[in-house]
Design an enzyme around this catalytic site. Sequence first.
Site, mmCIF file in Angstrom:
data_model
loop_
_atom_site.group_PDB
_atom_site.id
_atom_site.type_symbol
_atom_site.label_atom_id
_atom_site.label_comp_id
_atom_site.label_asym_id
_atom_site.label_seq_id
_atom_site.Cartn_x
_atom_site.Cartn_y
_atom_site.Cartn_z
ATOM 1 N N ARG A 85 -4.064 -10.001 4.884
ATOM 2 C CA ARG A 85 -4.262 -9.860 3.838
ATOM 3 C C ARG A 85 -3.292 -9.628 2.599
ATOM 4 N NH1 ARG A 85 -6.164 -6.327 -0.488
ATOM 5 N NH2 ARG A 85 -7.110 -7.256 -2.383
ATOM 6 N N LYS A 121 1.009 -1.484 0.189
ATOM 7 C CA LYS A 121 0.352 0.369 0.289
ATOM 8 C C LYS A 121 1.075 1.206 0.095
ATOM 9 C CE LYS A 121 -4.367 -1.846 1.909
ATOM 10 N NZ LYS A 121 -5.760 -1.955 2.329
#
Length: 262
Positions: free
Chosen positions: A238, A204
């Site tokens: 995740r 991210k």
Amino acid sequence: MGVLNVTPDSFSDGGRHTDCAVAVAHALSMVEEGAAIIDVGGESTRPGATPVSEQEELDRVIPVIEALRARTDAVISIDTMKPAVMRAACAAGAELINDVMALRMPGALDAAVATGAAICLMHMQGDPQTMQAAPHYDDVVQEVSDFLAERMACCVRNGIAAERIVLDPGIGFGKSLEHNLTLLANLDRLAVHGRPLLVGVSRKSMFGALLGRSVDQRLPGSLAAAAFAVSQGAVIVRAHDVAATVDAVRTAHALKMRRAAT
Ligand SMILES: Cn1cnc2c(O)nc(N)nc21
């Protein structure tokens, strides 16, 4: 939880059939590497992502879920905000609904109730088109915690047993770097709700901001954050890079267990 993006930009120039075969092969390799859950997503939730029509999303994810269901016992999760996609995906074999909007879209709650699937409720401030414009919180941990409590209470009021629910702070969804770091550093405060926590940090942009790394150079930061999240109580991580993340998470868990023993 292994990430399976079934979006055209995540494949070579093959047609839909190629995409499906490639997606299934990738999913099976993630299961081989240790993924317990495969998160199938047909609409990107990246900041500024272009919305996808219901039919297009169905056309992308349903063939993959059907093919996967026939090839593995791994849990299949459907990453969607749309009620019709939730229903069709669960009918095809998905057992977890991963909704980044926490069932706030019209009809989503009814769809989730009807499917009987497990549910991941994730916090997002705003929507993917607007969420990173200027995220603001007075107390990000408390506000995210209160949101998750409210969404869980709404689910329980509508007949979704608490035992079906997983909670997620939504790292990167309407948060600055400071907000993301504060949420991860205080993840244990979300344990008050008594439900498993899911965290997604893999690749991210927080690692771009914190480390100056481009998206293909973010594995070390992602592993460090995943390990820290597990030390703070995260139960599901995740990730794109499953083999490396499995080792990081198993190491963090082994250490956490010994802390509890002292
Ligand atoms: C689809 N998706 C992208 N990032 C995510 C995250 O952090 N959590 C969940 N539940 N889903 C995510």
